[in-house]
Scaffold this active site. Structure first.
Site, PDB file in Angstrom:
ATOM      1  N   MET A  77       6.030  69.424  38.404  1.00 49.23           N
ATOM      2  CA  MET A  77       5.245  69.754  38.864  1.00 49.23           C
ATOM      3  C   MET A  77       5.915  70.013  40.411  1.00 49.23           C
ATOM      4  O   MET A  77       5.644  70.635  41.937  1.00 49.23           O
ATOM      5  CB  MET A  77       4.050  68.852  39.806  1.00 49.23           C
ATOM      6  N   TYR A  99       9.044  69.488  43.544  1.00 47.55           N
ATOM      7  CA  TYR A  99       9.489  68.633  44.523  1.00 47.55           C
ATOM      8  C   TYR A  99       9.988  67.434  43.957  1.00 47.55           C
ATOM      9  O   TYR A  99       9.446  66.733  44.202  1.00 47.55           O
ATOM     10  CB  TYR A  99       7.750  68.724  45.403  1.00 47.55           C
ATOM     11  N   GLU A 118      14.480  61.572  42.483  1.00 47.52           N
ATOM     12  CA  GLU A 118      15.312  61.234  41.477  1.00 47.52           C
ATOM     13  C   GLU A 118      14.809  60.812  40.399  1.00 47.52           C
ATOM     14  O   GLU A 118      15.451  60.827  39.048  1.00 47.52           O
ATOM     15  CB  GLU A 118      16.114  59.929  42.161  1.00 47.52           C
ATOM     16  N   GLY A 119      13.496  60.650  40.049  1.00 43.98           N
ATOM     17  CA  GLY A 119      12.529  59.776  39.139  1.00 43.98           C
ATOM     18  C   GLY A 119      12.501  61.432  38.132  1.00 43.98           C
ATOM     19  O   GLY A 119      13.219  61.569  36.195  1.00 43.98           O
ATOM     20  N   HIS A 120      12.608  63.002  38.592  1.00 41.32           N
ATOM     21  CA  HIS A 120      12.808  63.905  37.695  1.00 41.32           C
ATOM     22  C   HIS A 120      14.435  64.392  37.680  1.00 41.32           C
ATOM     23  O   HIS A 120      14.281  64.612  36.105  1.00 41.32           O
ATOM     24  CB  HIS A 120      12.249  65.093  38.516  1.00 41.32           C
ATOM     25  N   LYS A 147       9.658  56.207  42.715  1.00 46.89           N
ATOM     26  CA  LYS A 147       9.203  57.460  43.509  1.00 46.89           C
ATOM     27  C   LYS A 147       8.095  58.389  43.083  1.00 46.89           C
ATOM     28  O   LYS A 147       7.644  57.955  41.849  1.00 46.89           O
ATOM     29  CB  LYS A 147      10.649  57.477  42.944  1.00 46.89           C
ATOM     30  N   SER A 148       7.237  59.197  43.737  1.00 45.90           N
ATOM     31  CA  SER A 148       7.203  59.916  43.657  1.00 45.90           C
ATOM     32  C   SER A 148       6.320  61.188  44.627  1.00 45.90           C
ATOM     33  O   SER A 148       7.286  60.802  46.073  1.00 45.90           O
ATOM     34  CB  SER A 148       5.261  59.487  43.487  1.00 45.90           C
TER      35      SER A 148
HETATM   36  P1  AMP Z   1       5.219  65.586  37.904  1.00 49.15           P
HETATM   37  O1  AMP Z   1       5.577  66.202  38.655  1.00 49.15           O
HETATM   38  O2  AMP Z   1       4.660  64.391  39.348  1.00 49.15           O
HETATM   39  O3  AMP Z   1       4.178  65.741  37.447  1.00 49.15           O
HETATM   40  O4  AMP Z   1       6.379  64.369  36.652  1.00 49.15           O
HETATM   41  C1  AMP Z   1       6.934  65.415  36.328  1.00 49.15           C
HETATM   42  C2  AMP Z   1       7.453  64.353  35.689  1.00 49.15           C
HETATM   43  O5  AMP Z   1       8.512  63.305  36.533  1.00 49.15           O
HETATM   44  C3  AMP Z   1       6.450  62.987  34.680  1.00 49.15           C
HETATM   45  O6  AMP Z   1       6.829  63.371  33.486  1.00 49.15           O
HETATM   46  C4  AMP Z   1       6.539  62.074  35.250  1.00 49.15           C
HETATM   47  O7  AMP Z   1       6.549  60.379  34.405  1.00 49.15           O
HETATM   48  C5  AMP Z   1       8.472  61.698  35.744  1.00 49.15           C
HETATM   49  N1  AMP Z   1       8.183  61.285  36.969  1.00 49.15           N
HETATM   50  C6  AMP Z   1       7.495  61.380  38.142  1.00 49.15           C
HETATM   51  N2  AMP Z   1       8.267  60.078  38.928  1.00 49.15           N
HETATM   52  C7  AMP Z   1       8.950  59.349  38.479  1.00 49.15           C
HETATM   53  C8  AMP Z   1       9.713  58.164  38.388  1.00 49.15           C
HETATM   54  N3  AMP Z   1       9.835  57.911  40.046  1.00 49.15           N
HETATM   55  N4  AMP Z   1      10.512  57.986  37.494  1.00 49.15           N
HETATM   56  C9  AMP Z   1      10.565  57.928  36.386  1.00 49.15           C
HETATM   57  N5  AMP Z   1       9.672  59.266  36.391  1.00 49.15           N
HETATM   58  C10 AMP Z   1       9.406  60.317  36.977  1.00 49.15           C
END
Ligand code: AMP
Length: 286
Positions: free
Chosen positions: A30, A32, A35-37, A184-185
């Site tokens: 989504m 933004y 480092e997780g992404h 991370k979020s």
């Molecule tokens: P999002 O943009 O929040 O929908 O996340 C996109 C993808 O990145 C999803 O598969 C999440 O699980 C993954 N993601 C988000 N935060 C993290 C994180 N801290 N560590 C690993 N993967 C993450």
């Protein structure tokens, strides 16, 4: 790197790559990006000829009172991050490109989606499964990358792929954390300084659960109680759930056996955050 906004454009690029026999890794996000992404994109880069990152704040996975309007967005920065990580194509559609005005077909799931986040977000996983199905059909990936941070999302997507015979591999990637432990979020940006400190109760509670599991505690109620106690000590925190569930069915367990998931969702002020850890009884924590 190219950026495309329409389904027709990405489909014709994907067809071209497929005709050349190239493999495709898809990272749905989504935006933004943090480092997780980045860890997902890097893994996709290593394992595929072509990497597609989708950036789409999917309106149908947000409930009516949730943060769709305020969800953080910064396409220029995301685009730069994707470029630096070697992304081949960014798919960046607007909602009306994904959902026609008369859109009325959804992918839904029982059992797994009624637990954990599904209890307080009853339409969330229908939105996730619907958009992920569309992205799978559009991008035809050989592999799709999802974070273990959203453990229930990963489990429901794995189940959908199995139940509906999608021809691709779902790759789960470990949670990336801040130095002090906070997962991370993109939603961490909602936290003010005091809340940011208070948010550490999530990872501390997960650590407490992990420690008990590693020490051989088998009683789920005792583990949950210890995890809750960590969170309840923080006045800014309000528990949505603290649960120990079976890693596959996501149903609550009373005794630890096989693979279990210890998961929490906590409001810090008005921001809802999640964290979890997986545990395999015979091998120790992941
Ligand atoms: P999002 O943009 O929040 O929908 O996340 C996109 C993808 O990145 C999803 O598969 C999440 O699980 C993954 N993601 C988000 N935060 C993290 C994180 N801290 N560590 C690993 N993967 C993450």
């Amino acid at each position: 790197m190219i950026t495309v906004n329409t389904v027709n454009e990405i489909v014709s690029q994907v067809r071209h790559w497929k005709r050349e026999g190239q493999t495709i890794g898809l990272v749905p996000t989504m935006g933004y990006l943090h480092e997780g992404h980045a860890s997902l994109i890097q893994r996709a880069r290593r394992e595929n000829d072509r990497v597609i990152v989708s950036i789409f704040v999917n309106p149908i996975q947000f409930g009516p009172t949730e943060d769709l309007a305020s969800y953080p967005r910064d396409f220029a920065r995301d685009s730069q991050v994707c470029r630096e990580l070697g992304t081949d194509l960014i798919f960046y559609p607007q909602p009306d490109e994904m959902y026609d005005a008369d859109f009325c077909t959804y992918v839904d799931m029982d059992v797994l989606t009624t637990q954990l986040c599904g209890k307080s977000r009853p339409t969330h996983f229908r939105g996730v499964l619907t958009v992920v199905s569309k992205l799978f059909h559009i991008a035809c990936p050989d592999r799709a990358y999802f974070g273990e941070k959203d453990a229930q999302q990963l489990a429901v997507i794995r189940r959908m792929v199995r139940d509906l015979n999608f021809d691709l591999e779902v790759v789960g990637c470990p949670i990336v954390r801040e130095a002090d432990g906070l997962a991370k979020s993109s939603r961490n940006t909602y936290l003010n300084e005091t809340e940011r400190k208070a948010a550490l109760v999530l990872s501390r509670s997960i650590e407490a659960g992990k420690k008990l599991l590693a020490a051989g505690e088998k009683d789920a109620a005792r583990i949950v109680a210890a995890m809750r106690a960590v969170i309840e000590a923080e006045p800014l925190a309000r528990i949505d759930y603290v649960e120990l569930v079976d890693g596959d069915s996501l149903q609550p367990v009373s005794t630890v056996a096989g693979t279990v998931l210890a998961a929490v969702a906590v409001y810090i002020g008005t921001t809802r955050l999640i964290d979890n850890t997986g545990f395999v009884e015979t091998e120790g924590t992941k």
